[in-house]
Design a protein around this motif. Structure first.
Motif, PDB file in Angstrom:
ATOM      1  N   THR A  49      14.679  -8.711  -3.306  1.00  0.00           N
ATOM      2  CA  THR A  49      14.186  -8.961  -4.662  1.00  0.00           C
ATOM      3  C   THR A  49      13.480  -7.752  -5.260  1.00  0.00           C
ATOM      4  O   THR A  49      12.795  -7.872  -6.275  1.00  0.00           O
ATOM      5  CB  THR A  49      13.256 -10.188  -4.686  1.00  0.00           C
ATOM      6  OG1 THR A  49      12.147  -9.952  -3.816  1.00  0.00           O
ATOM      7  CG2 THR A  49      13.999 -11.439  -4.269  1.00  0.00           C
ATOM      8  N   GLY A  50      13.624  -6.602  -4.650  1.00  0.00           N
ATOM      9  CA  GLY A  50      13.106  -5.371  -5.239  1.00  0.00           C
ATOM     10  C   GLY A  50      11.659  -5.042  -4.942  1.00  0.00           C
ATOM     11  O   GLY A  50      11.043  -4.273  -5.685  1.00  0.00           O
ATOM     12  N   CYS A  51      11.086  -5.591  -3.894  1.00  0.00           N
ATOM     13  CA  CYS A  51       9.730  -5.230  -3.447  1.00  0.00           C
ATOM     14  C   CYS A  51       8.686  -5.380  -4.545  1.00  0.00           C
ATOM     15  O   CYS A  51       7.851  -4.503  -4.766  1.00  0.00           O
ATOM     16  CB  CYS A  51       9.710  -3.804  -2.888  1.00  0.00           C
ATOM     17  SG  CYS A  51      10.839  -3.550  -1.523  1.00  0.00           S
ATOM     18  N   LYS A  52       8.711  -6.506  -5.242  1.00  0.00           N
ATOM     19  CA  LYS A  52       7.754  -6.708  -6.326  1.00  0.00           C
ATOM     20  C   LYS A  52       6.760  -7.829  -6.059  1.00  0.00           C
ATOM     21  O   LYS A  52       5.896  -8.102  -6.881  1.00  0.00           O
ATOM     22  CB  LYS A  52       8.497  -6.976  -7.632  1.00  0.00           C
ATOM     23  CG  LYS A  52       9.388  -8.203  -7.607  1.00  0.00           C
ATOM     24  CD  LYS A  52      10.189  -8.323  -8.880  1.00  0.00           C
ATOM     25  CE  LYS A  52      11.146  -9.492  -8.780  1.00  0.00           C
ATOM     26  NZ  LYS A  52      12.027  -9.562  -9.913  1.00  0.00           N
ATOM     27  N   THR A  53       6.863  -8.491  -4.899  1.00  0.00           N
ATOM     28  CA  THR A  53       5.989  -9.625  -4.604  1.00  0.00           C
ATOM     29  C   THR A  53       4.707  -9.154  -3.939  1.00  0.00           C
ATOM     30  O   THR A  53       4.729  -8.299  -3.056  1.00  0.00           O
ATOM     31  CB  THR A  53       6.715 -10.628  -3.686  1.00  0.00           C
ATOM     32  OG1 THR A  53       7.919 -11.023  -4.327  1.00  0.00           O
ATOM     33  CG2 THR A  53       5.866 -11.840  -3.394  1.00  0.00           C
ATOM     34  N   ASN A  54       3.606  -9.710  -4.361  1.00  0.00           N
ATOM     35  CA  ASN A  54       2.287  -9.415  -3.805  1.00  0.00           C
ATOM     36  C   ASN A  54       1.655 -10.694  -3.274  1.00  0.00           C
ATOM     37  O   ASN A  54       2.091 -11.799  -3.584  1.00  0.00           O
ATOM     38  CB  ASN A  54       1.373  -8.826  -4.896  1.00  0.00           C
ATOM     39  CG  ASN A  54       1.823  -7.460  -5.327  1.00  0.00           C
ATOM     40  OD1 ASN A  54       1.912  -6.546  -4.533  1.00  0.00           O
ATOM     41  ND2 ASN A  54       2.143  -7.325  -6.613  1.00  0.00           N
ATOM     42  N   ASN A  57       6.734 -15.407  -7.524  1.00  0.00           N
ATOM     43  CA  ASN A  57       7.663 -15.055  -8.597  1.00  0.00           C
ATOM     44  C   ASN A  57       8.962 -15.791  -8.306  1.00  0.00           C
ATOM     45  O   ASN A  57       9.278 -16.114  -7.158  1.00  0.00           O
ATOM     46  CB  ASN A  57       7.836 -13.537  -8.754  1.00  0.00           C
ATOM     47  CG  ASN A  57       8.544 -12.882  -7.601  1.00  0.00           C
ATOM     48  OD1 ASN A  57       9.715 -13.186  -7.327  1.00  0.00           O
ATOM     49  ND2 ASN A  57       7.856 -11.981  -6.915  1.00  0.00           N
ATOM     50  N   ASN A  75       2.479  -3.966  -4.963  1.00  0.00           N
ATOM     51  CA  ASN A  75       3.937  -3.797  -4.967  1.00  0.00           C
ATOM     52  C   ASN A  75       4.411  -3.833  -6.418  1.00  0.00           C
ATOM     53  O   ASN A  75       4.157  -4.792  -7.143  1.00  0.00           O
ATOM     54  CB  ASN A  75       4.621  -4.898  -4.157  1.00  0.00           C
ATOM     55  CG  ASN A  75       4.314  -4.792  -2.684  1.00  0.00           C
ATOM     56  OD1 ASN A  75       4.321  -3.709  -2.127  1.00  0.00           O
ATOM     57  ND2 ASN A  75       4.044  -5.918  -2.060  1.00  0.00           N
ATOM     58  N   THR A  76       5.114  -2.789  -6.835  1.00  0.00           N
ATOM     59  CA  THR A  76       5.495  -2.665  -8.244  1.00  0.00           C
ATOM     60  C   THR A  76       7.003  -2.688  -8.465  1.00  0.00           C
ATOM     61  O   THR A  76       7.466  -2.371  -9.557  1.00  0.00           O
ATOM     62  CB  THR A  76       4.936  -1.352  -8.817  1.00  0.00           C
ATOM     63  OG1 THR A  76       5.462  -0.265  -8.049  1.00  0.00           O
ATOM     64  CG2 THR A  76       3.422  -1.348  -8.784  1.00  0.00           C
ATOM     65  N   GLY A  77       7.766  -3.000  -7.463  1.00  0.00           N
ATOM     66  CA  GLY A  77       9.209  -3.034  -7.613  1.00  0.00           C
ATOM     67  C   GLY A  77       9.880  -1.812  -7.034  1.00  0.00           C
ATOM     68  O   GLY A  77      11.068  -1.595  -7.229  1.00  0.00           O
ATOM     69  N   GLN A 133      11.778  -9.901   0.413  1.00  0.00           N
ATOM     70  CA  GLN A 133      11.015  -8.887  -0.327  1.00  0.00           C
ATOM     71  C   GLN A 133      11.916  -7.709  -0.668  1.00  0.00           C
ATOM     72  O   GLN A 133      11.911  -7.218  -1.796  1.00  0.00           O
ATOM     73  CB  GLN A 133       9.799  -8.435   0.497  1.00  0.00           C
ATOM     74  CG  GLN A 133       8.994  -7.307  -0.103  1.00  0.00           C
ATOM     75  CD  GLN A 133       8.112  -7.713  -1.271  1.00  0.00           C
ATOM     76  OE1 GLN A 133       8.515  -8.494  -2.130  1.00  0.00           O
ATOM     77  NE2 GLN A 133       6.915  -7.159  -1.309  1.00  0.00           N
ATOM     78  N   CYS A 171      10.624  -0.082  -3.420  1.00  0.00           N
ATOM     79  CA  CYS A 171      10.541  -0.232  -1.946  1.00  0.00           C
ATOM     80  C   CYS A 171      10.196   1.125  -1.351  1.00  0.00           C
ATOM     81  O   CYS A 171      10.859   2.116  -1.627  1.00  0.00           O
ATOM     82  CB  CYS A 171      11.864  -0.745  -1.408  1.00  0.00           C
ATOM     83  SG  CYS A 171      12.302  -2.377  -2.026  1.00  0.00           S
TER      84      CYS A 171
END
Length: 189
Positions: A119-124, A146, A177-179, A116, A181
């Protein structure tokens, strides 16, 4: 006086002075020892162990009390020739201590957290990892996948095995999570 060849036998009844001296010291010594032992057992050997995970009013570091529902399996390529067979893989960071050698839950959670961040904290949503009887990850499921995080997870899960049998582990990435962190830790790289 005693006659030659005869020994003098002392009387089983002692003098009043000797009896008084023995009577005064023996009960006092016994009482002192008894009191000392009681004090040692009652107060000196006290232990407290909090082995229950009792609820506290905290909401920090708690898994959500949500039902993940049916999480669809991904076509991740774990069962293909792209990865070594389970027997050829080295053991991963999923070994525990002697009593609990299988720590696949912790390993999956650490891997999901690392991926997470990478990869830029974008996974929900939810991740579900199914371990096979051979100790290798047999299947990955996600409800909001993703490509970046799937590639990161497959890289780890397809390269190692664990000293475990079959199990199913779920991990919640969160919602919204929007990308960005939020951990005060910048993404690695």
């Amino acid at each position: 006086m005693t006659a030659p060849g005869r020994s003098r036998v002392s009387s089983p009844i002692s003098s009043p002075h000797r009896r008084a001296r023995q009577a005064g010291s023996t009960p006092a010594a016994i009482v002192a020892v008894a009191l000392g032992l009681c004090a040692q057992f009652l107060g000196a050997c006290e232990r407290h162990a909090d082995v229950r995970d009792e609820p506290d009013a905290s909401v920090l570091d708690r898994d959500p009390q949500l039902d993940a529902g049916d999480i669809p399996a991904l076509d991740s390529g774990l069962g293909t020739d792209a990865h070594p067979t389970c027997g050829e893989r080295p053991e991963g960071e999923c070994r525990g201590d002697v009593d609990f050698p299988c720590q696949s839950d912790d390993w999956v959670n650490r891997t999901a957290e690392r991926c997470q961040l990478e990869t830029g904290c974008k996974t929900n949503g939810w991740l579900e990892v199914t371990m096979g009887e051979d100790g290798c990850v047999a299947e990955i499921g996600m409800d909001e996948p993703n490509d970046d995080i799937v590639a990161c997870l497959v890289e780890e899960f397809g390269a190692v095995r664990c000293p475990c049998t079959s199990s199913r582990i779920t991990y919640f990435f969160g919602l919204g999570n929007t990308g960005v962190c939020t951990d005060d830790k910048p993404p690695p790289g």
